[in-house]
Design a protein around this motif. Structure first.
Motif, PDB file in Angstrom:
ATOM      1  N   ARG A  98       0.827  -1.206   0.000  1.00 41.57           N
ATOM      2  CA  ARG A  98       0.000   0.000   0.000  1.00 41.57           C
ATOM      3  C   ARG A  98       0.865   1.262   0.000  1.00 41.57           C
ATOM      4  O   ARG A  98       0.581   2.221  -0.715  1.00 41.57           O
ATOM      5  CB  ARG A  98      -0.954   0.001   1.199  1.00 41.57           C
ATOM      6  N   ALA A  99       1.936   1.232   0.817  1.00 42.86           N
ATOM      7  CA  ALA A  99       2.798   2.417   0.913  1.00 42.86           C
ATOM      8  C   ALA A  99       3.510   2.697  -0.401  1.00 42.86           C
ATOM      9  O   ALA A  99       3.691   3.836  -0.794  1.00 42.86           O
ATOM     10  CB  ALA A  99       3.824   2.221   2.028  1.00 42.86           C
ATOM     11  N   GLU A 100       3.899   1.644  -1.094  1.00 42.17           N
ATOM     12  CA  GLU A 100       4.656   1.856  -2.331  1.00 42.17           C
ATOM     13  C   GLU A 100       3.758   2.101  -3.533  1.00 42.17           C
ATOM     14  O   GLU A 100       4.097   2.888  -4.404  1.00 42.17           O
ATOM     15  CB  GLU A 100       5.545   0.645  -2.613  1.00 42.17           C
TER      16      GLU A 100
ATOM     17  N   LEU B 162       0.323   2.938  -3.597  1.00 46.02           N
ATOM     18  CA  LEU B 162      -0.768   3.925  -3.573  1.00 46.02           C
ATOM     19  C   LEU B 162      -0.302   5.335  -3.273  1.00 46.02           C
ATOM     20  O   LEU B 162      -1.020   6.289  -3.520  1.00 46.02           O
ATOM     21  CB  LEU B 162      -1.842   3.498  -2.552  1.00 46.02           C
ATOM     22  N   GLU B 163       0.897   5.473  -2.718  1.00 45.38           N
ATOM     23  CA  GLU B 163       1.416   6.822  -2.470  1.00 45.38           C
ATOM     24  C   GLU B 163       2.161   7.284  -3.723  1.00 45.38           C
ATOM     25  O   GLU B 163       2.643   6.450  -4.491  1.00 45.38           O
ATOM     26  CB  GLU B 163       2.384   6.811  -1.273  1.00 45.38           C
ATOM     27  N   PRO B 164       2.290   8.595  -3.919  1.00 43.08           N
ATOM     28  CA  PRO B 164       3.031   9.062  -5.096  1.00 43.08           C
ATOM     29  C   PRO B 164       4.495   8.626  -5.043  1.00 43.08           C
ATOM     30  O   PRO B 164       5.009   8.318  -3.970  1.00 43.08           O
ATOM     31  CB  PRO B 164       2.938  10.595  -4.989  1.00 43.08           C
TER      32      PRO B 164
END
Lengths: 97, 224
Positions: B142-144, B146-148
């Motif tokens: 999710r961190a990699e 879904l974040e820019p």
């Protein structure tokens, strides 16, 4: 369960919880948890309940640095970890400074 | 290509006890091992997508050694799809490979093996992931994704593999999956050289998916 603090109080607090940091940074809860787990976002556990508290200013500064590394420099998380050289300290309860 | 170390183990934890049946889960984990080898250059994709095993590759663990020997000594070279299809029928071989990769996870308690009786008679074994270990993998995805910002190759490969196995939808909403797919497309256009390698992985995963969807039929048709 304690009452949630309002945004004004959180914005002045020295230490904040992960949920409060989510409100301040606008980032996902799962992202902040992941950054914490890999050691990118250090925290403190002061009280008996072992709730993780994040130094507000330093944490927001660190999140901004991560954002710049990702968006401007095109670095991936492992590269950012290497840059901050915190990989070996992952999971330790250190302060930010 | 960047090494994809940990891909098979991450997939094993993230997809265990999902809706995948056990043999498909095992085939996917073994397929992920082959993807790691492909990324490491131990498996070389030749003409018409046929795979050849590097002569210098000598894995030390028993299951990986058996798979490498089987691939090296095969009478005819096969595509990725061909090998994955074969794994459906070679239960002993895929379980030997699986044992190598799962033993560490069992030791670390990231996975545990449980049995239950179907219809109160037949014991069936299955793997259950440790919630904390699974959460770590999901948080990373999710961190990699879904974040820019950029995504590293192992995370992109894991997400593609989970998506192909229909497991990603357990962790991402439809909206988030579309967001991730758009991001992958954008990164591919912006950063062509690196993403050419990711495209190579995607091709192999598509072949794996095709083999998995033909499932048992492919297994019976596959011959050495």
């Amino acid at each position: 369960m304690s009452r949630p603090r309002n945004l004004e109080t959180i914005a002045q607090a020295e230490l904040v919880t992960i949920s409060e940091l989510v409100r301040l940074s606008g980032m996902r809860y799962s992202t902040l948890k992941y950054y914490t787990e890999i050691g990118l976002l250090p925290f403190r556990q002061l009280d008996a309940g072992l709730v993780r508290r994040y130094p507000r200013e330093a944490s927001l500064r660190r999140l901004e640095e991560i954002r710049i590394c990702k968006e401007r420099d095109g670095l991936t998380i492992p590269q950012i970890l290497e840059k901050f050289s915190v990989g070996s300290r992952a999971g330790t309860q250190t302060g930010m400074e | 290509m960047a090494p994809l170390s940990g891909l098979a183990q991450s997939f094993a934890v993230a997809a265990a006890a999902s809706r995948l049946n056990r043999s498909t889960w095992e085939v996917y984990v073994t397929g992920a091992v082959m993807l790691e080898w492909l990324a490491d250059g131990f498996l070389i994709r030749g003409e018409k997508g046929k795979l050849t095993m590097s002569e210098t590759f000598a894995p030390t663990s028993e299951g990986a050694r058996q798979l490498a020997e089987t691939m090296r000594n095969a009478r005819r070279a096969k595509t990725f799809k061909g090998w994955v299809s074969l794994l459906y029928s070679r239960t002993k071989l895929r379980r030997a490979v699986l044992a190598d990769y799962v033993s560490d996870l069992l030791e670390e308690k990231a996975l545990r093996y449980e049995t239950k009786k179907v219809l109160g008679l037949f014991p069936v074994g299955f793997y259950v992931p440790d919630p904390a270990a699974k959460d770590r993998i999901v948080q990373r995805l999710r961190a990699e994704l879904l974040e820019p910002g950029n995504v590293d190759e192992p995370t992109a490969a894991l997400a593609m593999l989970l998506d192909s196995a229909n497991v990603l939808k357990r962790y991402f909403s439809d909206y988030e999956r579309n967001q991730w797919r758009d991001k992958m497309k954008r990164l591919q256009q912006e950063n062509n050289e690196v993403w050419k390698r990711v495209e190579e992985i995607r091709k192999a995963i598509r072949e794996m998916e095709a083999a998995a969807s033909s499932g048992a039929v492919a297994a019976t048709a596959a011959t050495m």
